[in-house]
Motif scaffolding. Structure first.
Motif, PDB file in Angstrom:
ATOM      1  N   ASP A   1      18.818 -39.462 -32.624  1.00 57.18           N
ATOM      2  CA  ASP A   1      17.393 -39.737 -32.856  1.00 57.18           C
ATOM      3  C   ASP A   1      16.634 -39.887 -31.527  1.00 57.18           C
ATOM      4  O   ASP A   1      17.237 -40.123 -30.467  1.00 57.18           O
TER       5      ASP A   1
ATOM      6  N   HIS B   1      11.948 -41.479 -35.852  1.00 56.56           N
ATOM      7  CA  HIS B   1      13.273 -41.008 -35.411  1.00 56.56           C
ATOM      8  C   HIS B   1      13.187 -39.610 -34.796  1.00 56.56           C
ATOM      9  O   HIS B   1      14.136 -39.149 -34.184  1.00 56.56           O
TER      10      HIS B   1
ATOM     11  N   GLY C   1      20.842 -44.437 -38.842  1.00 56.48           N
ATOM     12  CA  GLY C   1      19.436 -44.396 -38.434  1.00 56.48           C
ATOM     13  C   GLY C   1      18.683 -45.475 -39.194  1.00 56.48           C
ATOM     14  O   GLY C   1      18.453 -46.573 -38.669  1.00 56.48           O
TER      15      GLY C   1
END
Ligand SMILES: [Fe+2]
Ligand SMILES: [Fe+2]
Length: 292
Positions: free
Chosen positions: A50, A84, A205
């Motif tokens: 990310d 992200h 994430g």
């Protein structure tokens, strides 16, 4: 799929996160980005997971942390959200390589929106569209299955949704053939690392697929190896007290040695994790480094 092989070591640096360490000169932002140095024999791969949402701040933090953008070999994007993915093209331009693998789910570039407090797209922004990624030197690996980055380290692939208490965590929609439908975040990917004599490390994430689902998928893919560390965002920021307690209880049953949670985990969930895990819980901060 079972994860093949093991890494000799893995170092994880939190390059961007919502908060920073005490007295840190690093820049915080809403989002997450992690830099991995994965070693196996003669091979070292530097992987950026990310890019958060502010490439200027990300590059400034890389400089302060001694990370050369040119040293990045691969980028993995955990899901479409702007916090992200925004600035991916800027980062690729700074890395300045050709055919740099950018690993994503094939549905990453879809419309993904909320209508509260007002209508807005929260997925990949126009500046980071497919063709711009290619023009900036990235080559997209768009796949639903787990993808091995090197033996011992792979993406999770699509996460099986098993639990009855986990959901995406935010009212997201998309449009298919002109119809508005709920967006179940099929593109939510994590990374699983098997490390020699150290068990497994899981990197998430936002865990829109459910952090317990993610851990269970990891256990299936590693033959029930112990989980050494679970690192990332758990997206419990808007979760009910019941969901938080069921999540913490389920994580407790998975015998995880250390839980390092931040970004969208939320204060209430962090407080419950602290109660349950004690010293085995650490709130994630920009600039933290973990070596396995
Ligand atoms: Fe996020
Ligand atoms: Fe997200």
């Amino acid at each position: 799929m079972k994860i093949q092989g093991e890494l000799d070591s893995l170092q994880v640096t939190i390059v961007a996160e919502d908060s920073v360490l005490y007295e840190s000169p690093l820049l915080g932002q809403h989002g997450i980005s992690m830099f991995l140095e994965a070693r196996r024999g003669e091979v070292t791969r530097n992987i950026l997971v990310d890019v958060a949402q502010n490439p200027q701040a990300l590059l400034e933090n890389m400089k302060l942390l001694g990370i050369q953008p040119e040293s990045i070999d691969t980028i993995v994007i955990t899901h479409c959200h702007y916090d992200h993915t925004q600035g991916l093209v800027r980062i690729l331009e700074r890395i300045y390589k050709s055919d740099l693998p950018v690993v994503v789910h094939p549905e990453l570039f879809r419309l993904n929106f909320v209508d509260e407090p007002f209508l807005r797209h929260v997925g990949v922004m126009g500046g980071d569209a497919r063709e711009k990624i290619a023009a900036a030197g990235g080559i997209l690996f768009e796949c639903r299955q787990p993808l091995q980055l090197l033996p011992g380290l792979c993406t999770s692939g699509e996460i099986e949704r098993e639990t009855d208490f986990e959901e995406v965590g935010i009212a997201l929609r998309t449009i298919v053939d002109g119809n508005i439908v709920e967006d179940a975040m099929p593109d939510d990917l994590s990374l699983f690392a098997r490390i020699r004599n150290k068990g497994t490390v899981i990197l998430t994430g936002c865990s829109h697929a459910g952090v317990v689902n993610i851990c269970r998928q990891c256990r299936k893919m590693t033959g029930k190896q112990p989980i050494t560390a679970l690192i990332g965002g758990f997206h419990l920021v808007e979760a009910s007290a019941e969901r938080i307690s069921r999540t913490v209880e389920a994580l407790g049953q998975l015998e995880i040695s250390s839980v390092l949670a931040g970004h969208c985990t939320g204060f209430n969930a962090q407080a419950e994790l602290l109660k349950a895990f004690g010293e085995r819980f650490t709130p994630l901060r920009t600039g933290m480094r973990f070596a396995f």
